[in-house]
Write an enzyme that holds these catalytic residues in place. Structure first.
Site, PDB file in Angstrom:
ATOM      1  N   GLY A   1       3.201  -3.924   5.954  1.00  0.00           N
ATOM      2  CA  GLY A   1       3.868  -3.014   5.034  1.00  0.00           C
ATOM      3  C   GLY A   1       5.204  -2.533   5.575  1.00  0.00           C
ATOM      4  O   GLY A   1       5.488  -2.640   6.768  1.00  0.00           O
TER       5      GLY A   1
ATOM      6  N   GLN B   1      -9.948 -10.391   2.903  1.00  0.00           N
ATOM      7  CA  GLN B   1      -8.939  -9.480   3.441  1.00  0.00           C
ATOM      8  C   GLN B   1      -9.655  -8.362   4.204  1.00  0.00           C
ATOM      9  O   GLN B   1     -10.163  -7.419   3.610  1.00  0.00           O
ATOM     10  CB  GLN B   1      -8.081  -8.891   2.319  1.00  0.00           C
ATOM     11  CG  GLN B   1      -6.953  -8.026   2.853  1.00  0.00           C
ATOM     12  CD  GLN B   1      -6.050  -7.476   1.755  1.00  0.00           C
ATOM     13  OE1 GLN B   1      -5.569  -6.353   1.853  1.00  0.00           O
ATOM     14  NE2 GLN B   1      -5.820  -8.255   0.720  1.00  0.00           N
TER      15      GLN B   1
ATOM     16  N   ARG C   1      -3.526   9.414   7.193  1.00  0.00           N
ATOM     17  CA  ARG C   1      -3.700   9.247   8.637  1.00  0.00           C
ATOM     18  C   ARG C   1      -3.965  10.561   9.366  1.00  0.00           C
ATOM     19  O   ARG C   1      -4.415  10.561  10.520  1.00  0.00           O
ATOM     20  CB  ARG C   1      -2.478   8.541   9.228  1.00  0.00           C
ATOM     21  CG  ARG C   1      -2.320   7.111   8.768  1.00  0.00           C
ATOM     22  CD  ARG C   1      -1.033   6.488   9.279  1.00  0.00           C
ATOM     23  NE  ARG C   1       0.143   7.143   8.723  1.00  0.00           N
ATOM     24  CZ  ARG C   1       1.401   6.822   9.034  1.00  0.00           C
ATOM     25  NH1 ARG C   1       1.626   5.860   9.921  1.00  0.00           N
ATOM     26  NH2 ARG C   1       2.417   7.465   8.480  1.00  0.00           N
TER      27      ARG C   1
ATOM     28  N   TRP D   1       0.841  -1.210   0.000  1.00  0.00           N
ATOM     29  CA  TRP D   1       0.000   0.000   0.000  1.00  0.00           C
ATOM     30  C   TRP D   1       0.871   1.253   0.000  1.00  0.00           C
ATOM     31  O   TRP D   1       0.758   2.113  -0.884  1.00  0.00           O
ATOM     32  CB  TRP D   1      -0.917  -0.047   1.211  1.00  0.00           C
ATOM     33  CG  TRP D   1      -1.881   1.102   1.377  1.00  0.00           C
ATOM     34  CD1 TRP D   1      -2.065   2.171   0.539  1.00  0.00           C
ATOM     35  CD2 TRP D   1      -2.811   1.283   2.456  1.00  0.00           C
ATOM     36  NE1 TRP D   1      -3.041   3.001   1.033  1.00  0.00           N
ATOM     37  CE2 TRP D   1      -3.511   2.483   2.199  1.00  0.00           C
ATOM     38  CE3 TRP D   1      -3.109   0.555   3.598  1.00  0.00           C
ATOM     39  CZ2 TRP D   1      -4.508   2.961   3.065  1.00  0.00           C
ATOM     40  CZ3 TRP D   1      -4.099   1.032   4.457  1.00  0.00           C
ATOM     41  CH2 TRP D   1      -4.780   2.219   4.195  1.00  0.00           C
TER      42      TRP D   1
ATOM     43  N   TYR E   1      -3.421   1.410  -5.450  1.00  0.00           N
ATOM     44  CA  TYR E   1      -2.313   1.953  -4.658  1.00  0.00           C
ATOM     45  C   TYR E   1      -1.391   2.779  -5.547  1.00  0.00           C
ATOM     46  O   TYR E   1      -0.679   2.254  -6.401  1.00  0.00           O
ATOM     47  CB  TYR E   1      -1.514   0.839  -3.993  1.00  0.00           C
ATOM     48  CG  TYR E   1      -2.272  -0.006  -3.000  1.00  0.00           C
ATOM     49  CD1 TYR E   1      -3.455   0.436  -2.416  1.00  0.00           C
ATOM     50  CD2 TYR E   1      -1.803  -1.261  -2.631  1.00  0.00           C
ATOM     51  CE1 TYR E   1      -4.146  -0.335  -1.500  1.00  0.00           C
ATOM     52  CE2 TYR E   1      -2.489  -2.046  -1.709  1.00  0.00           C
ATOM     53  CZ  TYR E   1      -3.663  -1.582  -1.154  1.00  0.00           C
ATOM     54  OH  TYR E   1      -4.344  -2.365  -0.257  1.00  0.00           O
TER      55      TYR E   1
ATOM     56  N   ARG F   1       8.231   0.685   4.381  1.00  0.00           N
ATOM     57  CA  ARG F   1       8.636   1.682   3.393  1.00  0.00           C
ATOM     58  C   ARG F   1      10.120   1.632   3.080  1.00  0.00           C
ATOM     59  O   ARG F   1      10.594   2.283   2.164  1.00  0.00           O
ATOM     60  CB  ARG F   1       8.228   3.075   3.865  1.00  0.00           C
ATOM     61  CG  ARG F   1       6.727   3.177   4.092  1.00  0.00           C
ATOM     62  CD  ARG F   1       6.277   4.557   4.494  1.00  0.00           C
ATOM     63  NE  ARG F   1       6.417   5.523   3.420  1.00  0.00           N
ATOM     64  CZ  ARG F   1       5.842   6.718   3.407  1.00  0.00           C
ATOM     65  NH1 ARG F   1       5.068   7.071   4.429  1.00  0.00           N
ATOM     66  NH2 ARG F   1       6.018   7.553   2.414  1.00  0.00           N
TER      67      ARG F   1
ATOM     68  N   GLN G   1      12.645  -0.888   8.199  1.00  0.00           N
ATOM     69  CA  GLN G   1      11.327  -1.102   8.790  1.00  0.00           C
ATOM     70  C   GLN G   1      10.911  -2.558   8.692  1.00  0.00           C
ATOM     71  O   GLN G   1      10.383  -3.137   9.635  1.00  0.00           O
ATOM     72  CB  GLN G   1      10.290  -0.224   8.084  1.00  0.00           C
ATOM     73  CG  GLN G   1      10.336   1.240   8.469  1.00  0.00           C
ATOM     74  CD  GLN G   1       9.203   2.029   7.829  1.00  0.00           C
ATOM     75  OE1 GLN G   1       8.442   1.501   7.018  1.00  0.00           O
ATOM     76  NE2 GLN G   1       9.094   3.296   8.186  1.00  0.00           N
TER      77      GLN G   1
ATOM     78  N   TYR H   1      -5.369  -7.013   7.095  1.00  0.00           N
ATOM     79  CA  TYR H   1      -4.507  -5.859   6.793  1.00  0.00           C
ATOM     80  C   TYR H   1      -4.506  -4.878   7.959  1.00  0.00           C
ATOM     81  O   TYR H   1      -5.373  -4.903   8.820  1.00  0.00           O
ATOM     82  CB  TYR H   1      -4.883  -5.191   5.474  1.00  0.00           C
ATOM     83  CG  TYR H   1      -6.182  -4.412   5.416  1.00  0.00           C
ATOM     84  CD1 TYR H   1      -6.252  -3.080   5.828  1.00  0.00           C
ATOM     85  CD2 TYR H   1      -7.337  -4.975   4.861  1.00  0.00           C
ATOM     86  CE1 TYR H   1      -7.426  -2.348   5.731  1.00  0.00           C
ATOM     87  CE2 TYR H   1      -8.522  -4.249   4.752  1.00  0.00           C
ATOM     88  CZ  TYR H   1      -8.554  -2.930   5.183  1.00  0.00           C
ATOM     89  OH  TYR H   1      -9.717  -2.208   5.072  1.00  0.00           O
TER      90      TYR H   1
ATOM     91  N   ASP I   1       1.178  -8.475  -1.375  1.00  0.00           N
ATOM     92  CA  ASP I   1      -0.187  -8.002  -1.597  1.00  0.00           C
ATOM     93  C   ASP I   1      -0.161  -6.552  -2.047  1.00  0.00           C
ATOM     94  O   ASP I   1       0.386  -5.685  -1.359  1.00  0.00           O
ATOM     95  CB  ASP I   1      -1.018  -8.122  -0.319  1.00  0.00           C
ATOM     96  CG  ASP I   1      -2.448  -7.649  -0.532  1.00  0.00           C
ATOM     97  OD1 ASP I   1      -3.254  -8.440  -1.041  1.00  0.00           O
ATOM     98  OD2 ASP I   1      -2.741  -6.482  -0.206  1.00  0.00           O
TER      99      ASP I   1
END
Length: 314
Positions: free
Chosen positions: A285, A179, A233, A21, A60, A287, A291, A207, A55
């Site tokens: 996820g 999902q 967010r 995503w 996205y 980035r 991470q 998710y 996924d």
């Protein structure tokens, strides 16, 4: 590493999959600007650590995430992972998105995704969201069943469906997987969706198990206040008061439990979702490679009953 069968498919997947995503970059529901080289590094790191599925979704980054996944796999010399993607969110030349699951629209979407991903067949094709009208949802699901018969996709699943929508769609064609969102911050599916999937053998790949970053241990009051305006967010109540203080207290409990096993709060949050027998795996996820490295350990991390009670604050 244990592999788990996904629903009625022949795919055996790792308990964690890489979620693409955020690697889509900046769009209406995006996470802000993202460097493609960091994204490819994150995907490669996940695969190096044993993850065997990715996924993504057409929406996205308005197609960009699928393109980045294809680039990452072109440069990957190890075993090829399963690639899952989704349909049902389309966009125009101005980047305005719309939710459509009509048969003709899905037919256009599959061809575009196959091209962006540079594959002849997609391992798991999922309806991203049900339509407001059940009739449209079922029309789209019937078309996805046709795509499977034609060999364009190997298996078909859904995302964000209610138990009632799962029941109706199952009358048309078997559902390989669901999902849904699931985390310590979002537990609604425990009431009827998870029991339905468990009863009917539908795989569940959840998710946002870390609450979209809130439960990683890296989120602070200051960081929440400084999220870039293009990050979706900034409009989430979970990152604003009064929920923010409650959530940070929850992270404190996750940190206490995780530290006893040399783990991170994010790993504990993921392990909490995997405690449910109906949950096949979790989408995580990342980035960048750093991470990813800090959370993939959740694949072999299981919480005790006492730890779960402490985390939940009971």
């Amino acid at each position: 590493m244990n592999l788990i069968s996904l629903g009625n498919s022949d795919m055996e997947i790792t308990p964690i999959g890489f979620g693409a995503w955020a690697v889509g970059g900046d769009w209406k529901f995006g996470w802000g600007q993202q460097d493609d080289s960091d994204s490819i590094g994150a995907i490669h790191q996940a695969l190096e650590l044993g993850v065997n599925w990715i996924d993504t979704a057409a929406a996205y980054g308005l197609g960009h995430s699928e393109e980045v996944v294809a680039r990452a796999l072109e440069d990957w010399s190890g075993p090829r992972p399963y690639v899952f993607t989704k349909c049902g969110i389309i966009w125009d030349d101005a980047g305005k998105v719309d939710f459509v699951v009509r048969a003709k629209s899905i037919r256009r979407e599959i061809e575009a995704s196959l091209k962006r991903l540079k594959v002849d067949t997609i391992d798991l094709y999922q309806m991203h969201w049900p339509a407001d009208e059940l009739e449209e949802t079922l029309e789209g699901w019937a078309e996805m069943a046709k795509l499977r018969e034609e060999g364009k996709v190997r298996w078909i699943g859904v995302s964000n469906f209610s138990a009632e929508e799962l029941e109706k769609a199952s009358e048309i064609a078997p559902i390989t997987s669901l999902q849904p969102p699931y985390s310590l911050l979002k537990r609604e599916i425990e009431k009827d969706v998870l029991p339905y999937c468990g009863k009917h053998g539908i795989g569940v790949i959840v998710y946002s198990p870390m609450g979209s970053g809130m439960l990683t241990g890296a989120m602070t009051r200051e960081r929440a206040a400084s999220l870039p305006k293009e990050d979706w967010r900034t409009n989430s109540p979970e990152f604003q008061e009064p929920k923010l203080s409650e959530n940070l207290a929850l992270v404190g409990r996750l940190r206490e439990v995780a530290a006893a096993s040399g783990r991170t709060p994010g790993e504990a949050a993921i392990a909490w979702t995997l405690r449910r027998p109906e949950v096949t795996a979790a989408i995580v996820g990342g980035r960048n490679a750093k991470q990813v490295k800090g959370i993939i350990g959740a694949m072999d991390y299981r919480l005790s009953g006492v730890e779960i009670t402490h985390i939940e604050g009971v």
